[in-house]
Write a protein that holds these residues in place. Structure first.
Motif, PDB file in Angstrom:
ATOM      1  N   VAL A   1       0.848  -1.186   0.000  1.00  0.00           N
ATOM      2  CA  VAL A   1       0.000   0.000   0.000  1.00  0.00           C
ATOM      3  C   VAL A   1       0.887   1.240   0.000  1.00  0.00           C
ATOM      4  CG1 VAL A   1      -0.193  -0.013   2.521  1.00  0.00           C
ATOM      5  CG2 VAL A   1      -1.910   1.175   1.185  1.00  0.00           C
ATOM      6  N   GLY A   2       0.509   2.248  -0.777  1.00  0.00           N
ATOM      7  CA  GLY A   2       1.291   3.480  -0.848  1.00  0.00           C
ATOM      8  C   GLY A   2       2.243   3.482  -2.021  1.00  0.00           C
ATOM      9  N   SER A   3       2.848   4.642  -2.261  1.00  0.00           N
ATOM     10  CA  SER A   3       3.815   4.781  -3.342  1.00  0.00           C
ATOM     11  C   SER A   3       4.987   5.635  -2.874  1.00  0.00           C
ATOM     12  CB  SER A   3       3.145   5.425  -4.567  1.00  0.00           C
ATOM     13  OG  SER A   3       4.056   5.549  -5.634  1.00  0.00           O
ATOM     14  N   PRO A   4       6.131   5.038  -2.586  1.00  0.00           N
ATOM     15  CA  PRO A   4       6.401   3.603  -2.673  1.00  0.00           C
ATOM     16  C   PRO A   4       5.670   2.829  -1.578  1.00  0.00           C
ATOM     17  CG  PRO A   4       8.229   4.719  -1.619  1.00  0.00           C
ATOM     18  CD  PRO A   4       7.295   5.789  -2.067  1.00  0.00           C
ATOM     19  N   PRO A   5       5.574   1.486  -1.708  1.00  0.00           N
ATOM     20  CA  PRO A   5       4.900   0.700  -0.679  1.00  0.00           C
ATOM     21  C   PRO A   5       5.495   0.934   0.714  1.00  0.00           C
ATOM     22  CG  PRO A   5       5.223  -0.622  -2.627  1.00  0.00           C
ATOM     23  CD  PRO A   5       5.981   0.652  -2.851  1.00  0.00           C
ATOM     24  N   THR A   6       4.651   0.808   1.706  1.00  0.00           N
ATOM     25  CA  THR A   6       5.004   1.139   3.082  1.00  0.00           C
ATOM     26  C   THR A   6       5.898   0.079   3.707  1.00  0.00           C
ATOM     27  OG1 THR A   6       2.890   2.258   3.301  1.00  0.00           O
ATOM     28  CG2 THR A   6       4.020   1.664   5.352  1.00  0.00           C
ATOM     29  N   THR A   7       6.902   0.535   4.467  1.00  0.00           N
ATOM     30  CA  THR A   7       7.723  -0.354   5.286  1.00  0.00           C
ATOM     31  C   THR A   7       7.361  -0.146   6.750  1.00  0.00           C
ATOM     32  OG1 THR A   7       9.569  -0.370   3.718  1.00  0.00           O
ATOM     33  CG2 THR A   7      10.066  -0.962   6.002  1.00  0.00           C
TER      34      THR A   7
ATOM     35  N   VAL B   1      -3.599  -9.168  -5.580  1.00  0.00           N
ATOM     36  CA  VAL B   1      -2.988  -8.915  -6.893  1.00  0.00           C
ATOM     37  C   VAL B   1      -3.021  -7.441  -7.263  1.00  0.00           C
ATOM     38  CG1 VAL B   1      -3.452 -11.232  -7.778  1.00  0.00           C
ATOM     39  CG2 VAL B   1      -5.173  -9.438  -8.088  1.00  0.00           C
ATOM     40  N   THR B   2      -3.929  -6.684  -6.639  1.00  0.00           N
ATOM     41  CA  THR B   2      -4.077  -5.256  -6.930  1.00  0.00           C
ATOM     42  C   THR B   2      -3.187  -4.384  -6.042  1.00  0.00           C
ATOM     43  OG1 THR B   2      -5.950  -5.245  -5.412  1.00  0.00           O
ATOM     44  CG2 THR B   2      -6.446  -5.479  -7.763  1.00  0.00           C
ATOM     45  N   GLY B   3      -2.375  -5.001  -5.185  1.00  0.00           N
ATOM     46  CA  GLY B   3      -1.559  -4.249  -4.243  1.00  0.00           C
ATOM     47  C   GLY B   3      -0.457  -3.450  -4.911  1.00  0.00           C
ATOM     48  N   ALA B   4       0.015  -2.430  -4.197  1.00  0.00           N
ATOM     49  CA  ALA B   4       1.133  -1.618  -4.693  1.00  0.00           C
ATOM     50  C   ALA B   4       2.393  -2.463  -4.790  1.00  0.00           C
ATOM     51  CB  ALA B   4       1.361  -0.440  -3.748  1.00  0.00           C
ATOM     52  N   ARG B   5       3.276  -2.065  -5.693  1.00  0.00           N
ATOM     53  CA  ARG B   5       4.490  -2.839  -5.946  1.00  0.00           C
ATOM     54  C   ARG B   5       5.731  -2.000  -5.666  1.00  0.00           C
ATOM     55  NH1 ARG B   5       1.108  -3.740 -10.497  1.00  0.00           N
ATOM     56  NH2 ARG B   5       2.461  -2.590 -11.921  1.00  0.00           N
ATOM     57  N   THR B   6       6.762  -2.663  -5.168  1.00  0.00           N
ATOM     58  CA  THR B   6       8.014  -1.963  -4.900  1.00  0.00           C
ATOM     59  C   THR B   6       8.697  -1.601  -6.219  1.00  0.00           C
ATOM     60  OG1 THR B   6       9.144  -4.106  -4.689  1.00  0.00           O
ATOM     61  CG2 THR B   6       8.394  -3.062  -2.664  1.00  0.00           C
ATOM     62  N   ALA B   7       9.659  -0.690  -6.155  1.00  0.00           N
ATOM     63  CA  ALA B   7      10.368  -0.241  -7.353  1.00  0.00           C
ATOM     64  C   ALA B   7      10.980  -1.434  -8.082  1.00  0.00           C
ATOM     65  CB  ALA B   7      11.456   0.750  -6.966  1.00  0.00           C
ATOM     66  N   ASN B   8      10.784  -1.459  -9.394  1.00  0.00           N
ATOM     67  CA  ASN B   8      11.327  -2.490 -10.274  1.00  0.00           C
ATOM     68  C   ASN B   8      10.663  -3.858 -10.114  1.00  0.00           C
ATOM     69  OD1 ASN B   8      13.367  -0.697 -11.355  1.00  0.00           O
ATOM     70  ND2 ASN B   8      14.470  -0.967  -9.422  1.00  0.00           N
ATOM     71  N   ALA B   9       9.649  -3.986  -9.252  1.00  0.00           N
ATOM     72  CA  ALA B   9       8.926  -5.250  -9.104  1.00  0.00           C
ATOM     73  C   ALA B   9       7.635  -5.192  -9.909  1.00  0.00           C
ATOM     74  CB  ALA B   9       8.618  -5.523  -7.634  1.00  0.00           C
ATOM     75  N   ILE B  10       7.229  -6.346 -10.440  1.00  0.00           N
ATOM     76  CA  ILE B  10       5.985  -6.385 -11.209  1.00  0.00           C
ATOM     77  C   ILE B  10       4.853  -7.022 -10.416  1.00  0.00           C
ATOM     78  CG2 ILE B  10       7.122  -6.352 -13.449  1.00  0.00           C
ATOM     79  CD1 ILE B  10       6.726  -9.360 -13.631  1.00  0.00           C
ATOM     80  N   TYR B  11       5.158  -7.522  -9.214  1.00  0.00           N
ATOM     81  CA  TYR B  11       4.146  -8.179  -8.388  1.00  0.00           C
ATOM     82  C   TYR B  11       4.127  -7.581  -6.974  1.00  0.00           C
ATOM     83  CZ  TYR B  11       4.481 -11.741 -12.065  1.00  0.00           C
ATOM     84  OH  TYR B  11       4.500 -12.395 -13.273  1.00  0.00           O
ATOM     85  N   PRO B  12       2.985  -7.672  -6.290  1.00  0.00           N
ATOM     86  CA  PRO B  12       2.863  -7.143  -4.931  1.00  0.00           C
ATOM     87  C   PRO B  12       3.339  -8.135  -3.881  1.00  0.00           C
ATOM     88  CG  PRO B  12       0.736  -7.924  -5.673  1.00  0.00           C
ATOM     89  CD  PRO B  12       1.674  -8.119  -6.825  1.00  0.00           C
ATOM     90  N   ARG B  13       3.726  -7.614  -2.733  1.00  0.00           N
ATOM     91  CA  ARG B  13       4.224  -8.477  -1.662  1.00  0.00           C
ATOM     92  C   ARG B  13       3.835  -7.939  -0.291  1.00  0.00           C
ATOM     93  NH1 ARG B  13      10.144  -8.714  -2.845  1.00  0.00           N
ATOM     94  NH2 ARG B  13       9.779  -7.458  -4.699  1.00  0.00           N
ATOM     95  N   THR B  14       3.639  -8.870   0.633  1.00  0.00           N
ATOM     96  CA  THR B  14       3.612  -8.581   2.068  1.00  0.00           C
ATOM     97  C   THR B  14       4.671  -9.505   2.649  1.00  0.00           C
ATOM     98  OG1 THR B  14       1.262  -8.008   2.037  1.00  0.00           O
ATOM     99  CG2 THR B  14       2.241  -8.558   4.175  1.00  0.00           C
ATOM    100  N   GLU B  15       5.832  -8.942   2.969  1.00  0.00           N
ATOM    101  CA  GLU B  15       7.014  -9.773   3.161  1.00  0.00           C
ATOM    102  C   GLU B  15       7.936  -9.173   4.217  1.00  0.00           C
ATOM    103  OE1 GLU B  15       9.613 -12.255  -0.125  1.00  0.00           O
ATOM    104  OE2 GLU B  15       9.395 -10.117  -0.433  1.00  0.00           O
TER     105      GLU B  15
ATOM    106  N   TYR C   1       4.860 -13.248  -1.459  1.00  0.00           N
ATOM    107  CA  TYR C   1       5.176 -12.434  -2.629  1.00  0.00           C
ATOM    108  C   TYR C   1       4.331 -13.008  -3.765  1.00  0.00           C
ATOM    109  CZ  TYR C   1       8.211 -10.127  -6.145  1.00  0.00           C
ATOM    110  OH  TYR C   1       8.708  -9.359  -7.185  1.00  0.00           O
ATOM    111  N   THR C   2       3.172 -12.397  -3.999  1.00  0.00           N
ATOM    112  CA  THR C   2       2.176 -12.912  -4.930  1.00  0.00           C
ATOM    113  C   THR C   2       2.663 -12.766  -6.365  1.00  0.00           C
ATOM    114  OG1 THR C   2       0.387 -12.396  -3.393  1.00  0.00           O
ATOM    115  CG2 THR C   2      -0.212 -12.639  -5.708  1.00  0.00           C
TER     116      THR C   2
END
Length: 223
Positions: free
Chosen positions: A13-19, A47-61, A197-198
């Protein structure tokens, strides 16, 4: 109780995704992507989650840190390095694929190892594959099937071990694979990741990867 004192958490969630930093996790952080209880922690990455820089898939990791929250990177020659987990995969996206553990590389988009659960419609169960880059310059990983016949909601264990001599082994569901990586990896700063990491980024907000971990432990044994 899983010790969250040596991890931070990325949520989609967020841009960039939240840590979520280590201190915050220890205070009992919970949201719709991550929950921690007395006996387990759960991850959800739609699958609709925000993605980290250079990643094409979302993660909760989760990502390794020191106890003070600073990033923990290591070289494999320093210790015997273990990531131990006990978990169940609860949901997969339409691709059927969810990464549940990694050896990643500091300031790189290409991990050394991805451990991935792959659900197969034909058999109505899943396999565990290891995607390994034996050399830092490898453009694509080699793929090895570690275990088969793991159903959704079935509890299983995995152990990732990279020893001082560069022998990489993966145990999952009572099966074992091992091989030696290139010594050129010894110059790279590595770290463990675990969670969901979906491996999909299209579909409804209800689609994604979900897993529950009952144990998650990192050891760097220098003796």
């Amino acid at each position: 109780m899983i010790d969250l004192g040596t991890w931070n958490l990325s949520i989609p969630v967020g841009s960039p995704p939240t840590t979520i930093e280590t201190k915050q996790l220890l205070q009992g952080y919970d949201d719709k992507y991550f929950t921690s209880g007395s006996s387990n922690i759960s991850f959800w990455a739609p699958v609709t989650g925000a993605r980290t820089a250079n990643a094409i898939y979302p993660r909760t990791e989760l990502r390794e840190t020191w106890s003070n929250g600073t990033l923990h990177n290591w070289t494999y020659t320093e210790a015997d390095n273990f990531l131990n987990a006990k978990l169940k995969v609860i949901q997969v996206p339409s691709s059927g694929r969810v990464v549940i553990g990694q050896i990643h590389v500091y300031e790189s988009t290409q991990p050394l190892l991805k451990l991935e659960y792959q659900y197969q419609d034909a058999t109505k169960d899943g396999i565990i594959v290891a995607k390994v880059r034996f050399h830092p310059n490898d453009k694509k990983p080699r793929i090895f099937t570690i275990a088969e016949g793991i159903h959704l909601n079935e509890t299983f264990n995995y152990v990732i071990h990279l020893n001082k001599a560069g022998l990489l082994s993966v145990k999952a569901h009572n099966m074992v694979w091992n091989d030696r990586i290139s010594a050129t990896w010894s110059k790279q700063q590595l770290y463990f990741k675990a969670g969901v990491y979906t491996q999909d980024n299209t579909g409804y907000t209800s689609e994604g990867g979900k897993a529950m971990f009952f144990n998650l432990d990192v050891d760097h044994n220098k003796s």
